[in-house]
Design a protein around this motif. Structure first.
Motif, PDB file in Angstrom:
ATOM      1  N   GLY A  97       0.786  -1.233   0.000  1.00  0.00           N
ATOM      2  CA  GLY A  97       0.000   0.000   0.000  1.00  0.00           C
ATOM      3  C   GLY A  97       0.815   1.278   0.000  1.00  0.00           C
ATOM      4  O   GLY A  97       0.251   2.368   0.046  1.00  0.00           O
ATOM      5  N   GLN A  98       2.126   1.161  -0.053  1.00  0.00           N
ATOM      6  CA  GLN A  98       2.985   2.345  -0.058  1.00  0.00           C
ATOM      7  C   GLN A  98       3.558   2.572  -1.464  1.00  0.00           C
ATOM      8  O   GLN A  98       3.777   1.637  -2.207  1.00  0.00           O
ATOM      9  CB  GLN A  98       4.143   2.167   0.922  1.00  0.00           C
ATOM     10  N   ASN A  99       3.809   3.807  -1.779  1.00  0.00           N
ATOM     11  CA  ASN A  99       4.387   4.166  -3.069  1.00  0.00           C
ATOM     12  C   ASN A  99       5.913   4.184  -2.920  1.00  0.00           C
ATOM     13  O   ASN A  99       6.513   5.231  -2.688  1.00  0.00           O
ATOM     14  CB  ASN A  99       3.854   5.530  -3.511  1.00  0.00           C
ATOM     15  N   VAL A 100       6.528   3.003  -3.021  1.00  0.00           N
ATOM     16  CA  VAL A 100       7.965   2.865  -2.747  1.00  0.00           C
ATOM     17  C   VAL A 100       8.767   2.364  -3.943  1.00  0.00           C
ATOM     18  O   VAL A 100       9.948   2.040  -3.787  1.00  0.00           O
ATOM     19  CB  VAL A 100       8.208   1.946  -1.530  1.00  0.00           C
ATOM     20  N   GLN A 101       8.161   2.296  -5.109  1.00  0.00           N
ATOM     21  CA  GLN A 101       8.844   1.756  -6.287  1.00  0.00           C
ATOM     22  C   GLN A 101      10.207   2.423  -6.498  1.00  0.00           C
ATOM     23  O   GLN A 101      11.239   1.751  -6.544  1.00  0.00           O
ATOM     24  CB  GLN A 101       7.956   1.903  -7.531  1.00  0.00           C
ATOM     25  N   ALA A 102      10.212   3.745  -6.611  1.00  0.00           N
ATOM     26  CA  ALA A 102      11.460   4.472  -6.886  1.00  0.00           C
ATOM     27  C   ALA A 102      12.456   4.326  -5.731  1.00  0.00           C
ATOM     28  O   ALA A 102      13.658   4.155  -5.957  1.00  0.00           O
ATOM     29  CB  ALA A 102      11.172   5.944  -7.154  1.00  0.00           C
TER      30      ALA A 102
ATOM     31  N   ASP B 233      18.480   0.016 -15.260  1.00  0.00           N
ATOM     32  CA  ASP B 233      17.318   0.705 -14.701  1.00  0.00           C
ATOM     33  C   ASP B 233      16.018   0.027 -15.122  1.00  0.00           C
ATOM     34  O   ASP B 233      15.088  -0.098 -14.325  1.00  0.00           O
ATOM     35  CB  ASP B 233      17.306   2.179 -15.113  1.00  0.00           C
ATOM     36  N   ALA B 234      15.946  -0.434 -16.363  1.00  0.00           N
ATOM     37  CA  ALA B 234      14.738  -1.121 -16.848  1.00  0.00           C
ATOM     38  C   ALA B 234      14.530  -2.420 -16.077  1.00  0.00           C
ATOM     39  O   ALA B 234      13.406  -2.736 -15.672  1.00  0.00           O
ATOM     40  CB  ALA B 234      14.850  -1.392 -18.344  1.00  0.00           C
ATOM     41  N   ASP B 235      15.604  -3.170 -15.848  1.00  0.00           N
ATOM     42  CA  ASP B 235      15.488  -4.409 -15.085  1.00  0.00           C
ATOM     43  C   ASP B 235      15.119  -4.132 -13.629  1.00  0.00           C
ATOM     44  O   ASP B 235      14.347  -4.871 -13.024  1.00  0.00           O
ATOM     45  CB  ASP B 235      16.778  -5.222 -15.165  1.00  0.00           C
ATOM     46  N   LEU B 236      15.672  -3.056 -13.065  1.00  0.00           N
ATOM     47  CA  LEU B 236      15.319  -2.682 -11.688  1.00  0.00           C
ATOM     48  C   LEU B 236      13.824  -2.427 -11.559  1.00  0.00           C
ATOM     49  O   LEU B 236      13.186  -2.890 -10.613  1.00  0.00           O
ATOM     50  CB  LEU B 236      16.078  -1.430 -11.253  1.00  0.00           C
TER      51      LEU B 236
ATOM     52  N   VAL C 166      11.620  -4.767  -9.060  1.00  0.00           N
ATOM     53  CA  VAL C 166      10.952  -4.189  -7.881  1.00  0.00           C
ATOM     54  C   VAL C 166       9.438  -4.320  -8.011  1.00  0.00           C
ATOM     55  O   VAL C 166       8.759  -4.677  -7.042  1.00  0.00           O
ATOM     56  CB  VAL C 166      11.391  -2.723  -7.670  1.00  0.00           C
ATOM     57  N   LYS C 167       8.925  -4.098  -9.192  1.00  0.00           N
ATOM     58  CA  LYS C 167       7.481  -4.267  -9.399  1.00  0.00           C
ATOM     59  C   LYS C 167       7.075  -5.715  -9.109  1.00  0.00           C
ATOM     60  O   LYS C 167       6.067  -5.971  -8.437  1.00  0.00           O
ATOM     61  CB  LYS C 167       7.108  -3.887 -10.837  1.00  0.00           C
ATOM     62  N   TRP C 168       7.847  -6.668  -9.567  1.00  0.00           N
ATOM     63  CA  TRP C 168       7.576  -8.085  -9.339  1.00  0.00           C
ATOM     64  C   TRP C 168       7.681  -8.411  -7.847  1.00  0.00           C
ATOM     65  O   TRP C 168       6.829  -9.093  -7.297  1.00  0.00           O
ATOM     66  CB  TRP C 168       8.535  -8.940 -10.158  1.00  0.00           C
TER      67      TRP C 168
END
Length: 100
Positions: A55-60, A87-90, A94-96
């Motif tokens: 529920g947190q916006n922590v992607q970046a 960066d694309a793989d990161l 992280v999304k996964w």
């Protein structure tokens, strides 16, 4: 009804393929040397990471942490930097991880 079922099956197969591809990317990127999907190894499991940040916006924030390394979020063992991961793989990783 049959086209709807076909569409649903195709969508499920695509999502499963993406999850599998991300697990392979985690292996290729050396994430699995210290992490696993559902068990603590050296670092926390991906499921524990997802639960902590649910529920947190922590992607970046997490992309930066994986790239630069860090410590303290899950105890004293530091995570080394991973500058070799693009960066694309990161973003994908992280999304996964957050989807676990």
């Amino acid at each position: 009804m049959k086209p709807l079922l076909t569409s649903l099956l195709l969508a499920a197969a695509m999502l499963a393929g993406q999850a599998h591809a991300s697990a392979e990317l985690a292996q290729k990127s050396n994430c699995m040397a210290c992490h696993s999907v559902d068990k603590k190894v050296v670092g926390p499991s991906f499921k524990d990471i997802a639960a902590k940040y649910k529920g947190q916006n922590v992607q970046a924030k997490l992309e930066e942490k994986v790239k630069k390394g860090g410590s303290g979020s899950f105890g004293p063992v530091p995570m080394p930097p991973n500058p070799q991961v693009s960066d694309a793989d990161l973003k994908t990783l992280v999304k996964w991880i957050l989807s676990q």
